[in-house]
Structure formats: C-alpha cells, structure tokens
Enzyme design. Sequence first.
Site, PDB file in Angstrom:
ATOM      1  N   ASP A  56      55.412 -80.996  48.009  1.00 56.35           N
ATOM      2  CA  ASP A  56      55.835 -81.180  46.621  1.00 56.35           C
ATOM      3  C   ASP A  56      54.768 -81.890  45.802  1.00 56.35           C
ATOM      4  O   ASP A  56      54.572 -81.589  44.611  1.00 56.35           O
ATOM      5  CB  ASP A  56      57.145 -81.971  46.572  1.00 56.35           C
ATOM      6  CG  ASP A  56      58.315 -81.184  47.137  1.00 56.35           C
ATOM      7  OD1 ASP A  56      59.340 -81.817  47.490  1.00 56.35           O
ATOM      8  OD2 ASP A  56      58.208 -79.940  47.238  1.00 56.35           O
ATOM      9  N   GLU A 146      61.904 -51.566  66.397  1.00 62.40           N
ATOM     10  CA  GLU A 146      62.056 -52.762  65.572  1.00 62.40           C
ATOM     11  C   GLU A 146      63.517 -52.917  65.182  1.00 62.40           C
ATOM     12  O   GLU A 146      64.350 -52.058  65.506  1.00 62.40           O
ATOM     13  CB  GLU A 146      61.163 -52.668  64.327  1.00 62.40           C
ATOM     14  CG  GLU A 146      61.376 -51.406  63.504  1.00 62.40           C
ATOM     15  CD  GLU A 146      60.200 -51.086  62.592  1.00 62.40           C
ATOM     16  OE1 GLU A 146      59.044 -51.282  63.012  1.00 62.40           O
ATOM     17  OE2 GLU A 146      60.455 -50.634  61.465  1.00 62.40           O
ATOM     18  N   LYS A 148      66.837 -53.249  62.652  1.00 65.24           N
ATOM     19  CA  LYS A 148      67.339 -52.683  61.392  1.00 65.24           C
ATOM     20  C   LYS A 148      68.033 -53.810  60.634  1.00 65.24           C
ATOM     21  O   LYS A 148      69.160 -54.182  60.937  1.00 65.24           O
ATOM     22  CB  LYS A 148      68.309 -51.534  61.657  1.00 65.24           C
ATOM     23  CG  LYS A 148      68.747 -50.826  60.382  1.00 65.24           C
ATOM     24  CD  LYS A 148      69.659 -49.653  60.689  1.00 65.24           C
ATOM     25  CE  LYS A 148      69.998 -48.897  59.400  1.00 65.24           C
ATOM     26  NZ  LYS A 148      70.700 -49.761  58.423  1.00 65.24           N
ATOM     27  N   ARG A 169      64.871 -49.670  46.404  1.00 62.41           N
ATOM     28  CA  ARG A 169      64.855 -48.301  46.912  1.00 62.41           C
ATOM     29  C   ARG A 169      65.524 -47.337  45.936  1.00 62.41           C
ATOM     30  O   ARG A 169      65.057 -46.224  45.717  1.00 62.41           O
ATOM     31  CB  ARG A 169      65.559 -48.242  48.272  1.00 62.41           C
ATOM     32  CG  ARG A 169      65.610 -46.826  48.846  1.00 62.41           C
ATOM     33  CD  ARG A 169      66.375 -46.797  50.173  1.00 62.41           C
ATOM     34  NE  ARG A 169      66.389 -45.452  50.703  1.00 62.41           N
ATOM     35  CZ  ARG A 169      67.256 -44.501  50.341  1.00 62.41           C
ATOM     36  NH1 ARG A 169      68.182 -44.777  49.440  1.00 62.41           N
ATOM     37  NH2 ARG A 169      67.203 -43.295  50.866  1.00 62.41           N
ATOM     38  N   CYS A 443     100.137 -40.192  37.815  1.00 65.04           N
ATOM     39  CA  CYS A 443     100.562 -39.380  36.662  1.00 65.04           C
ATOM     40  C   CYS A 443     101.830 -38.579  36.908  1.00 65.04           C
ATOM     41  O   CYS A 443     102.360 -37.973  35.975  1.00 65.04           O
ATOM     42  CB  CYS A 443      99.437 -38.440  36.241  1.00 65.04           C
ATOM     43  SG  CYS A 443      99.121 -37.091  37.407  1.00 65.04           S
TER      44      CYS A 443
END
Length: 711
Positions: A56, A146, A148, A169, A443
């Site tokens: 900081d 790998e 997901k 995406r 309806c």
Amino acid sequence: MNATHRGAQADASAPAGGLPPATAAERVQWLRDELDRHNYQYYVLDAPTIPDAEYDALFTELQALEAEHPELLTPDSPTQRVGGAPLSAFDTVRHRVPMLSLNNGFSDEDVTGFDRRCAQGLGRSAAAGGEQDLFSAAEGVEYACELKFDGLAMSLRYEDGRLVQAATRGDGETGEDVTVNVRTIKAIPLKLRGAAPAVLEVRGEVFMYRRDFDKLNARQAEAGDKTFVNPRNAAAGSLRQLDPRITAKRPLSFFAYGLGELQGIERPATHSAMLDGFATMGLPVCNERAVVKGAQGLLDFYRKVGEKRDQLPYDIDGVVYKVNALAEQEQLGFVSRAPRFALAHKFPAQEMTTIVEDIEVQVGRTGAITPVARLQPVFVGGVTVTNATLHNEDEVRRKDVHIGDTVIVRRAGDVIPEVVAVVLERRPDDARAFVMPTACPVCGSHIERLEDEAIARCTGGLICAAQRKQALLHFAQRRAMDIEGLGDKVVEQLVDQGIVRTPADLYKLGVAKLAALDRMADKSAGNLVAAIEASRSTTFNRFIFSLGIRHVGEATAKDLARHFGKLDGLMVADEAALLEVNDVGPVVAQSIVNFFGEPHNVEVIEQLRAAGVHWPESEPVARAPAPLAGKTFVLTGTLPSLSREAAKEMLEAAGAKVAGSVSKKTDYVVAGAEAGSKLDKAEALGVPVLDEAGMLALLESVGAGQPGEQS
C-alpha cells in the site's frame, strides 16, 4: 516477506514531493515495476513477497507522483485499475477469431468415442485397431487436459504487450466491450512481461475464488445489499457493472487457457507450450493440467480431478481435453460451431432429495406447456432450489411423480434443476397424481398436443399474455407484416404498459401514444405509425405466416394461399381438405384446424380485418403433383455433399415426409457417414437404405427438382 529490491522499505517511505522530473520519472518506473512484480507474485504465483502495508505504501507513493507529474501517467500504470466514470451501456465487439463452444461429454463412452474420432481423423492406425490399440499409450493421440472453470469466458487483446481491449464471449461471434472493468482486475496484467508479439488475443475465464466470494457476500450482507447465490453469478455480475468503480471493489480473478488472433511471432507447436508461454508473459495459468495420451489418460485425469474437486479453491463443472499439437487441431478442424479436437467432460450434477409440494404448469413464450414441480427448498449444486422442471406430461408419467412424493433433484448441467426420480418407499398415502389441464392457465384457450409431439401447447397464440410479446414480434417481422421499427424494446414497453394485447391493437396506435415510450422521439413514432399503416395492405401468404400457426412456415403459408385463395375457405377447412394442400401432412393439418378452432384466434383475425388489413384474393388452384406423396424418409449420418437440411428440402419438395425416427411406417432411410442406431434399426426392420447418390437418383426418376425450385 521482505521486498527483494534492496532498500525497498526505505524508498517506499520516502516523501514523494520535491523530486526533479528526471528523478521522478525514474522513481515512477521503478514503482510500477515493483508493483507489477508484487501483483504477479500475489495473483499469479500465489506467493506474496511483502506485507499488504508495504504494498500500500508503494502504491500510495506512485499515486502521489503521478498526481504531481501528470505527464508521467500512462494507461498501463497499476494506479489505473481503480475504475473510471460509469458507462451508459457496453459497446459490441466482433471477435476476429470466433469464441466457439465445446461439445460436451458425460460418460466414459463419450470420451473413448472422442478419442476414437480424433485418432481416425489424424489417420492413426490405433483408431481402427480395436480397444487394445485405442488405449495404447505408445499409439494414442496426445492431449492437453485442463479444468473447466465455472466463470465467464473472456477475450483479452494485447497489442505490443499492452492490454487494449477485453470482450465477453457473447454469442461467440460478437461480445461486449468490458475493457474498463477488466482493467480493474489485478490478476490480469495491463502490460505483458518480456518480449511481446504485435498482437496477442488471450482467451480465458474470469472467476472468483470461493474464499473471496464468501468475503464479498459477508460484506454485502453487512451493508444490507443483495448477496450472490454462487461465485459464477458474482463474477458475471461484477464484470458487467456499468460503473467500473464497483467492479474494482470485487475480488475477480482470471485464468488463461486459449489463443485467438496472433501476429508477430510463430504459433507454438502445442497447446501446453502455449500455456507455458502465457505464464512467462505474466498471465495467470492454472497449474491443474496435464499432457496425456489416449482415452485412458483422459479418464485418469478426469478421475483424479474429480477426487479433489471439492478441495479446489474455485468452482469447476468438468475438465477439458484438447489435442495437444496445434497442427493436428487444424487438421481435425470444426464441426458445426464446435471444434472436433476438443471435448468438455462434465462432472455428474449434484443431487439431493426433497418433497414435491405441488405440480403446476408454466406457459412459455411459444405456448409450450411445461409441468413444474414446486419443491420444499433444498440446497443443491451451489444454489437453493424451489422449482424443478418436469419437461412434459410423458416425463411426469414415466417418472411417476406425484404431489407429496420425495424426489431426487439434480441441477442438470449445473444449471437447470430437474426431478430425476421418485423415492417410492417414501410415498405418503395422500400423494396425488398430476392431471394435465385442458385449458391454458393464462388465457383459458384450449391446450393441444399434436401427434408424435411430447410438448402440449396453448392454442391461443394471438391472445395469450404469456405468448404476447413473441406473437407481436413474429407478426411484425420483415417476412410477415413487415412493420419496420417494431422491435424488441418497443414491443416490451407496449405489452408491459398494457397498451397492446393483440396484433389488432397495433392498428389503433397513434404518434402521441408511441412518442411517450422510452427512447421513442416524435420522428421515430411517426415512422412506426407509417409502417403500421403500410402493413394494412399485404399478401395472403404473408398474413397466414404472420399468425404464427405452429408448423406453418413461409413455404407452407405460400402453399396454403395458392390452394385456398381466400381466408374464409382456409379457416373452415377440415383436416381432409388441408391434406390436399401440397406439402401439408397430418401434423400440420391438425395444427391449422386447432388454431382456427380456437375462438380467441378467430376474434383477433376478425379485428384485424375490421382494422383494414387486406390482401388480393384469388380462386383456389389445383394441387401440384407430388410424386413422393405418402412416402416417409428418415435422414441419418453425414451426407457427402448435401447438408441434412438441403436433403430434407428436396424430399419435401417432392411430397415426401421426413421423420426423425425409424419405424415400420418408414419407406426409406437415407444414410451417410457415422449413421449410428437409425441405420441399425432400419436394417433390423428391413427398411430400404439409400445413400446420397441413391436418393438423388430416386428424385431424378420421379422428376423432382432441386431444393428451392418450388418456393
């Protein structure tokens, strides 16, 4: 945990003011390098080198120097992650290299099938050699494995090493520009380390660690703000904030896993080498990955990850396999909108038991009637579930779901909760069977279920409030009544404000009423009124298509218009009369009869005619010859030169019916590569099987034309 730069703490505490510009420039650059290095150690390597207080102090000094010497401020400075002014909306970005989705696998068989297809596509002898060769490490295809991640897919564009754009995406072709928000994510470098290519597009996932998610929700609850149901929703909601200052306060992280556009350097030879290269450039890359050979290697990786899934610090919903060699990826190519060289192997959805308190039906925007189980709240798959889909009436019967039952609930694909099975031994004596209503709960129109269809539907398409927006958009589209300017936003306001209930109400709209809508100026309102006015004069086939009758597309609407010539004749036609129309079979005929048999629909049609909607009428014409009328075909596999849709059009143009499954009533099966179970069933039933050449020869022998010739 001391800084490795000698004298870092002393320098960090030195006063910022009073330095000459040259010295200030050197100090600013050193501070930026130090902060970038510490960010890399903390966010990428997860190995912080200094306490937060020292970090900081460095950050505060840099802020002060940049304020004193604004000419030294650059966009890639660590101080520029804090976020700017709120945006009014996100701009659209077209991906130069599409962000395609992956095909999913759920079983060992799906994985071995994927491996077999890859081996065959690469001309490997192992693919044709049976089970033993398929699992041979020596002969097998090499894959990069790998995780997901359960987050939000992202594309980062670097030019000459500097982050210039970040996009979601979206639909794979276009996404949203979220650059200002992504710049606030400390895990994402604003400037790449070392030598960088001219253009590098990095594909990856924005997500949130579970520990950070828990802290965020605790802060939200303490402040009386809305809490998030899971890390994925928190990440997506944080990234799509119009105010980047809010995003800057959210603990978002990132993992890189793919490559888009690349200019200035050669592509790496393998996917694994690409990930190693990303890490060298300072991009976060997940270490839970491996390079394996063959299907057995894939399954071993899947099981190892599955065993420690709950211990991972972030949420995943499966693993991803990719052919490792990029040249082999190019050789395998793509099918539809997914790569042949990759597979997402999903983990089984989490399941829990709960009690069905009631079963109600929902009406979808296209009129689909879906039974929904109202459940005692249960926490499953990361969220509290109170409703679960039962899909359709057949599924309710097949699963034997009663009101009062104890059921197993699963989040299918970790997204849509569904009832998997009933625990029959826990069924109470007062359990009640579900009865599908005969009238729409919205309806009151009749509910129909056509032959060979699993979904029941409301027939009040022109009046039903649940279908109102979709019906109006369909009515106004260019190929129907062609009312330019009546798009999603306008329809949404007209319906939500109760201004329009049916298409006939459109013809009562004036400029004043439309101009009062959000983002609708007098000129736009005038143009829309003019477009509505112009639509009063149309053609018979356009009007038929605009009604949104199920199974009646543009081509069928043209056939109906040619055959009947007048609306009154069409409205009173029975199924036998409709079957005389070219390309109309029993299902379409039944749908048309049901539509015009619903009084609500007839009422709206009469209102439209009263509003002045008109078209030239003509005398009915004789039915065109259909040499394959009464014949049923089934298409399966991949044909050499025709798409399945093109083949279907050719057969239907000749009067044939194209069905989705093989039965004793099937006359021909047209089979291509990888035909599968439909071909097996055809052979078992003795149904004649044609290849593409045989189908074309048959069409030629009966004088049928190419697709589109009868439109």
